[in-house]
Design a protein around this motif. Structure first.
Motif, PDB file in Angstrom:
ATOM      1  N   THR A  68     -18.334  49.761  48.262  1.00 48.35           N
ATOM      2  CA  THR A  68     -17.922  50.079  46.891  1.00 48.35           C
ATOM      3  C   THR A  68     -18.222  51.513  46.462  1.00 48.35           C
ATOM      4  OG1 THR A  68     -20.013  49.331  45.906  1.00 48.35           O
ATOM      5  CG2 THR A  68     -18.284  47.685  46.217  1.00 48.35           C
ATOM      6  N   ARG A  69     -19.201  52.169  47.114  1.00 51.64           N
ATOM      7  CA  ARG A  69     -19.583  53.528  46.704  1.00 51.64           C
ATOM      8  C   ARG A  69     -19.471  54.537  47.835  1.00 51.64           C
ATOM      9  NH1 ARG A  69     -18.973  51.076  42.812  1.00 51.64           N
ATOM     10  NH2 ARG A  69     -20.272  50.924  40.923  1.00 51.64           N
ATOM     11  N   GLY A  70     -19.098  54.081  49.021  1.00 56.02           N
ATOM     12  CA  GLY A  70     -18.903  55.003  50.138  1.00 56.02           C
ATOM     13  C   GLY A  70     -20.189  55.572  50.717  1.00 56.02           C
ATOM     14  N   TRP A  71     -21.295  54.833  50.570  1.00 49.43           N
ATOM     15  CA  TRP A  71     -22.574  55.296  51.129  1.00 49.43           C
ATOM     16  C   TRP A  71     -22.682  54.860  52.594  1.00 49.43           C
ATOM     17  CZ3 TRP A  71     -27.151  54.296  47.203  1.00 49.43           C
ATOM     18  CH2 TRP A  71     -26.825  54.851  45.956  1.00 49.43           C
ATOM     19  N   ASP A  72     -22.621  55.808  53.540  1.00 46.53           N
ATOM     20  CA  ASP A  72     -22.885  55.445  54.922  1.00 46.53           C
ATOM     21  C   ASP A  72     -24.394  55.339  55.124  1.00 46.53           C
ATOM     22  OD1 ASP A  72     -23.798  58.056  55.040  1.00 46.53           O
ATOM     23  OD2 ASP A  72     -22.150  58.790  56.282  1.00 46.53           O
ATOM     24  N   SER A  73     -24.833  55.081  56.350  1.00 47.63           N
ATOM     25  CA  SER A  73     -26.264  54.863  56.591  1.00 47.63           C
ATOM     26  C   SER A  73     -27.092  56.098  56.280  1.00 47.63           C
ATOM     27  CB  SER A  73     -26.493  54.432  58.051  1.00 47.63           C
ATOM     28  OG  SER A  73     -25.937  53.156  58.289  1.00 47.63           O
ATOM     29  N   THR A  74     -26.528  57.290  56.550  1.00 49.25           N
ATOM     30  CA  THR A  74     -27.254  58.526  56.256  1.00 49.25           C
ATOM     31  C   THR A  74     -27.436  58.706  54.753  1.00 49.25           C
ATOM     32  OG1 THR A  74     -26.456  59.590  58.278  1.00 49.25           O
ATOM     33  CG2 THR A  74     -27.251  61.036  56.520  1.00 49.25           C
ATOM     34  N   ALA A  75     -26.376  58.459  53.992  1.00 53.95           N
ATOM     35  CA  ALA A  75     -26.467  58.584  52.531  1.00 53.95           C
ATOM     36  C   ALA A  75     -27.438  57.551  51.968  1.00 53.95           C
ATOM     37  CB  ALA A  75     -25.091  58.411  51.902  1.00 53.95           C
ATOM     38  N   PHE A  76     -27.349  56.317  52.474  1.00 53.94           N
ATOM     39  CA  PHE A  76     -28.232  55.259  52.013  1.00 53.94           C
ATOM     40  C   PHE A  76     -29.688  55.592  52.328  1.00 53.94           C
ATOM     41  CE2 PHE A  76     -30.448  51.180  52.513  1.00 53.94           C
ATOM     42  CZ  PHE A  76     -30.087  50.532  51.336  1.00 53.94           C
ATOM     43  N   GLY A  77     -29.943  56.026  53.562  1.00 51.89           N
ATOM     44  CA  GLY A  77     -31.307  56.349  53.963  1.00 51.89           C
ATOM     45  C   GLY A  77     -31.867  57.552  53.225  1.00 51.89           C
ATOM     46  N   THR A  78     -31.021  58.559  52.979  1.00 56.23           N
ATOM     47  CA  THR A  78     -31.464  59.744  52.242  1.00 56.23           C
ATOM     48  C   THR A  78     -31.827  59.377  50.815  1.00 56.23           C
ATOM     49  OG1 THR A  78     -30.015  61.149  53.597  1.00 56.23           O
ATOM     50  CG2 THR A  78     -30.839  62.083  51.539  1.00 56.23           C
ATOM     51  N   MET A  79     -30.998  58.540  50.174  1.00 52.22           N
ATOM     52  CA  MET A  79     -31.299  58.111  48.811  1.00 52.22           C
ATOM     53  C   MET A  79     -32.583  57.284  48.777  1.00 52.22           C
ATOM     54  SD  MET A  79     -31.382  55.771  46.241  1.00 52.22           S
ATOM     55  CE  MET A  79     -30.871  54.349  47.224  1.00 52.22           C
ATOM     56  N   GLN A  80     -32.751  56.378  49.720  1.00 52.27           N
ATOM     57  CA  GLN A  80     -33.947  55.536  49.743  1.00 52.27           C
ATOM     58  C   GLN A  80     -35.208  56.372  49.979  1.00 52.27           C
ATOM     59  OE1 GLN A  80     -33.715  52.673  48.550  1.00 52.27           O
ATOM     60  NE2 GLN A  80     -32.777  51.136  49.858  1.00 52.27           N
ATOM     61  N   GLY A  81     -35.105  57.375  50.843  1.00 56.65           N
ATOM     62  CA  GLY A  81     -36.254  58.227  51.107  1.00 56.65           C
ATOM     63  C   GLY A  81     -36.607  59.142  49.950  1.00 56.65           C
ATOM     64  N   SER A  82     -35.642  59.366  49.043  1.00 63.52           N
ATOM     65  CA  SER A  82     -35.876  60.282  47.917  1.00 63.52           C
ATOM     66  C   SER A  82     -36.933  59.756  46.964  1.00 63.52           C
ATOM     67  CB  SER A  82     -34.571  60.510  47.149  1.00 63.52           C
ATOM     68  OG  SER A  82     -34.165  59.322  46.470  1.00 63.52           O
ATOM     69  N   GLU A  83     -37.232  58.462  47.023  1.00 60.35           N
ATOM     70  CA  GLU A  83     -38.216  57.869  46.123  1.00 60.35           C
ATOM     71  C   GLU A  83     -39.537  58.635  46.139  1.00 60.35           C
ATOM     72  OE1 GLU A  83     -41.042  53.919  45.776  1.00 60.35           O
ATOM     73  OE2 GLU A  83     -39.585  54.070  47.386  1.00 60.35           O
ATOM     74  N   VAL A  84     -39.919  59.129  47.284  1.00 58.10           N
ATOM     75  CA  VAL A  84     -41.237  59.760  47.403  1.00 58.10           C
ATOM     76  C   VAL A  84     -41.143  61.273  47.555  1.00 58.10           C
ATOM     77  CG1 VAL A  84     -42.281  57.667  48.360  1.00 58.10           C
ATOM     78  CG2 VAL A  84     -41.240  59.341  49.897  1.00 58.10           C
ATOM     79  N   PHE A  85     -39.948  61.856  47.371  1.00 59.57           N
ATOM     80  CA  PHE A  85     -39.770  63.286  47.610  1.00 59.57           C
ATOM     81  C   PHE A  85     -40.681  64.136  46.721  1.00 59.57           C
ATOM     82  CE2 PHE A  85     -37.764  67.374  46.730  1.00 59.57           C
ATOM     83  CZ  PHE A  85     -37.571  67.856  48.017  1.00 59.57           C
ATOM     84  N   LEU A  86     -40.682  63.887  45.420  1.00 60.11           N
ATOM     85  CA  LEU A  86     -41.508  64.677  44.499  1.00 60.11           C
ATOM     86  C   LEU A  86     -42.992  64.438  44.764  1.00 60.11           C
ATOM     87  CD1 LEU A  86     -39.558  64.286  41.116  1.00 60.11           C
ATOM     88  CD2 LEU A  86     -39.538  66.228  42.700  1.00 60.11           C
ATOM     89  N   ASN A  87     -43.328  63.235  45.129  1.00 58.17           N
ATOM     90  CA  ASN A  87     -44.732  62.929  45.430  1.00 58.17           C
ATOM     91  C   ASN A  87     -45.239  63.739  46.609  1.00 58.17           C
ATOM     92  OD1 ASN A  87     -45.159  60.950  43.427  1.00 58.17           O
ATOM     93  ND2 ASN A  87     -44.133  59.417  44.664  1.00 58.17           N
ATOM     94  N   VAL A  88     -44.367  63.918  47.613  1.00 59.46           N
ATOM     95  CA  VAL A  88     -44.786  64.591  48.837  1.00 59.46           C
ATOM     96  C   VAL A  88     -44.661  66.100  48.728  1.00 59.46           C
ATOM     97  CG1 VAL A  88     -44.273  64.885  51.295  1.00 59.46           C
ATOM     98  CG2 VAL A  88     -44.227  62.604  50.280  1.00 59.46           C
ATOM     99  N   PHE A  89     -43.475  66.593  48.340  1.00 58.58           N
ATOM    100  CA  PHE A  89     -43.192  68.023  48.447  1.00 58.58           C
ATOM    101  C   PHE A  89     -43.485  68.818  47.186  1.00 58.58           C
ATOM    102  CE2 PHE A  89     -40.502  65.979  51.662  1.00 58.58           C
ATOM    103  CZ  PHE A  89     -41.000  66.625  52.786  1.00 58.58           C
ATOM    104  N   VAL A  90     -43.617  68.140  46.050  1.00 56.83           N
ATOM    105  CA  VAL A  90     -44.034  68.818  44.825  1.00 56.83           C
ATOM    106  C   VAL A  90     -45.471  68.413  44.488  1.00 56.83           C
ATOM    107  CG1 VAL A  90     -43.350  69.314  42.425  1.00 56.83           C
ATOM    108  CG2 VAL A  90     -41.612  68.746  44.097  1.00 56.83           C
TER     109      VAL A  90
END
Length: 540
Positions: A47-69
């Motif tokens: 329904t949104r055109g998310w392939d596995s890379t897009a899905f995994g990148t979005m899921q991994g973003s949850e902790v991006f600010l916690n880790v890199f900022v």
């Protein structure tokens, strides 16, 4: 008379466990939202055109600010400076904001807007982060995935802040008492959120026969509002405790930035932190792909549309049975009368068999994976009580690592052998998922109560924050890696139910091997330095 005057809320078992329940319910809601899209990965692609890379990148973003900022480090400092109750409410409020952003990103209202156009045209290149290969976005990533990632980043800041706050809150209410049991019980209840998510996210997405992924996320938003209410109630309860004890959240010996150095130079702390990142990286990222992995490795045939098993009401019945499994199994551990104890245990086992049968008849991958926390809920009180009275925390971590390795290798090599065998495959899947959930229950019951033995009380918040920060590196990296490895090892595969998951599962099993080695190292360090990780938590 003096003894009565000194009695506080903390001395009352009922009030202690009520405080724990409020914190655990907040995390229960957070865990549901954390994986709200995991059981509908296939629908996100359709329904949104998310392939596995897009899905995994979005899921991994949850902790991006916690880790890199380094937000999680700041969260630990906020916790040590401002106290448990303030940080608990703040974390819940931040989660609500992030949840609302993510909901709008995947909703139909976002599609065709100027905001969608902006995200399509921007955030395709992030200086420095792109060069380092750690950017939370990439050129060609769907706009809805980019905006959802932004919301998930905000949510992740609140969620991880809540995690360290809950850990410190439990230490505050249970130190010198049944702390391992409390921490294990909190995580057992929170992980029921995983099962709830697996059952209800697809239910809401397909409600009424029309697919709408935004309904699932809206369900999560409502729960995050409930979590905020739970933390506000806890705020007043914790405030009353401090009024009774005469303690202030800020001590006479206040937290200083220099105190972090004491944590970072402790070998035991680093081993515990590395164990945490290895173990959690093999579990939480896997949860985000587990339903799709089962869809790819099991032979599932949808029941006839007119049959009982295809009706939406079955979802509600199955969830009620799941709650019976959890409640009866958990309560059986606290009964002193043998007939009541074994009666509740028998009820729990019977309900578990019924639940598994219903999952088989529904031919639903998400309801099959939903058994993940159920065995953990049953054995957590046993493990927690054992650790509180007998110790052996490092030994438990080693056992958990062995079970972790066995489960991922079973998913990688044994489960695919049963594709085409409708009954055998599901039996293997159920057994492995239950054992994996049980192994995961060993971690909170043994690892988290060990932290207060490693650091001073005034820096517990920062110690948990540092461990969570290190853990978050893995939680950011491995969802992304799994997605990339899936796309690389499945070239040209467009059917989301035909992926080969062998390579990602072997990668996760290798994390268990590393954790096993570190577990043995931790036992040696504990014995050499006399840290006391193998000693009981309850002090007489």
């Amino acid at each position: 008379m003096t003894q009565a005057i000194q009695k506080t809320l903390r001395d009352s078992a009922g009030m202690r466990w009520t405080a724990l329940l409020l914190l655990a319910l907040a995390m229960f809601c957070a865990y549901i939202f954390m994986d709200i899209l995991s059981p509908i990965k296939d629908l996100m692609q359709e329904t949104r055109g998310w392939d596995s890379t897009a899905f995994g990148t979005m899921q991994g973003s949850e902790v991006f600010l916690n880790v890199f900022v380094f937000f999680l480090i700041f969260a630990g400092i906020i916790l040590d400076k401002m106290g448990v109750r303030f940080t608990a409410v703040l974390s819940a409020a931040v989660m609500v904001v992030g949840a609302c952003v993510k909901w709008y990103a995947v909703s139909e209202s976002f599609m065709g807007t100027g905001l969608e156009t902006w995200f399509n045209n921007h955030l395709n290149y992030i200086p420095v982060f792109d060069e380092l290969g750690v950017s939370p976005f990439y050129a060609g990533m769907p706009a809805s995935a980019k905006f959802a990632a932004c919301g998930f980043m905000i949510f992740g800041c609140g969620c991880e802040m809540a995690g360290i706050t809950v850990s410190r809150g439990i230490v505050k209410w249970f130190k010198g008492r049944e702390m391992a049991l409390a921490m294990g019980s909190e995580m057992a209840l929170a992980r029921l959120g995983v099962a709830t998510c697996m059952i209800f996210s697809p239910f809401f997405a397909r409600l009424g026969g029309e697919v709408s992924v935004s309904r699932s996320v809206a369900f999560g938003v409502v729960l995050m509002c409930i979590a905020l209410i739970m933390t506000i109630v806890y705020f007043f309860m914790d405030q009353k405790l401090d009024a009774q004890t005469g303690e202030a959240e800020e001590k006479d010996d206040p937290f200083k930035i220099s105190d972090l150095g004491k944590i970072l130079t402790d070998a035991g702390f680093w081993i515990v932190a590395l164990l945490c990142v290895l173990y959690y990286s093999a579990i939480f990222p896997f949860q985000k792909y587990a339903v799709n992995m089962l869809q790819c490795n099991l032979t599932l045939t949808a029941p006839d549309a007119n049959s009982f098993w295809a009706q939406p009401d079955v979802t509600i019945v199955q969830y009620i049975i799941m709650l019976i499994v959890a409640a009866a199994g958990f309560a059986s551990n606290f009964q002193k009368k043998a007939n009541l104890k074994f009666g509740l245990l028998a009820l729990s086992i019977l309900a578990l068999i019924t639940y598994c049968y219903m999952g088989f008849m529904r031919q639903s991958a998400e309801s099959i994976f939903a058994v993940f926390p159920l065995l953990a809920v049953l054995i957590t009180p046993i493990l927690g009580s054992y650790l509180d009275h007998h110790g052996k925390a490092a030994t438990m971590l080693i056992l958990g690592s062995i079970l972790l390795i066995a489960c991922h290798l079973t998913f990688a090599f044994v489960l695919p052998m049963f594709k085409g065998n409708a009954v055998g495959g599901i039996i293997i899947a159920y057994t492995t998922i239950l054992v994996l959930g049980a192994s995961f229950s060993l971690v909170p019951a043994s690892l988290w109560p060990s932290v207060p033995k490693l650091v001073d009380a005034k820096v517990i918040g920062s110690a948990y924050a540092l461990i969570f920060w290190i853990q978050n590196i893995g939680l950011w990296l491995f969802p992304l890696l799994i997605g990339k490895v899936l796309d690389q090892t499945n070239p040209g595969v467009t059917d989301p139910t035909q992926f080969d998951y062998t390579a990602p599962l072997v990668m996760l099993a290798s994390l268990g091997v590393a954790a096993l080695i570190l577990g043995f190292v931790l036992k040696v360090v504990d014995k050499k330095k006399g840290i006391g990780l193998e000693l009981p938590n309850i002090t007489e």
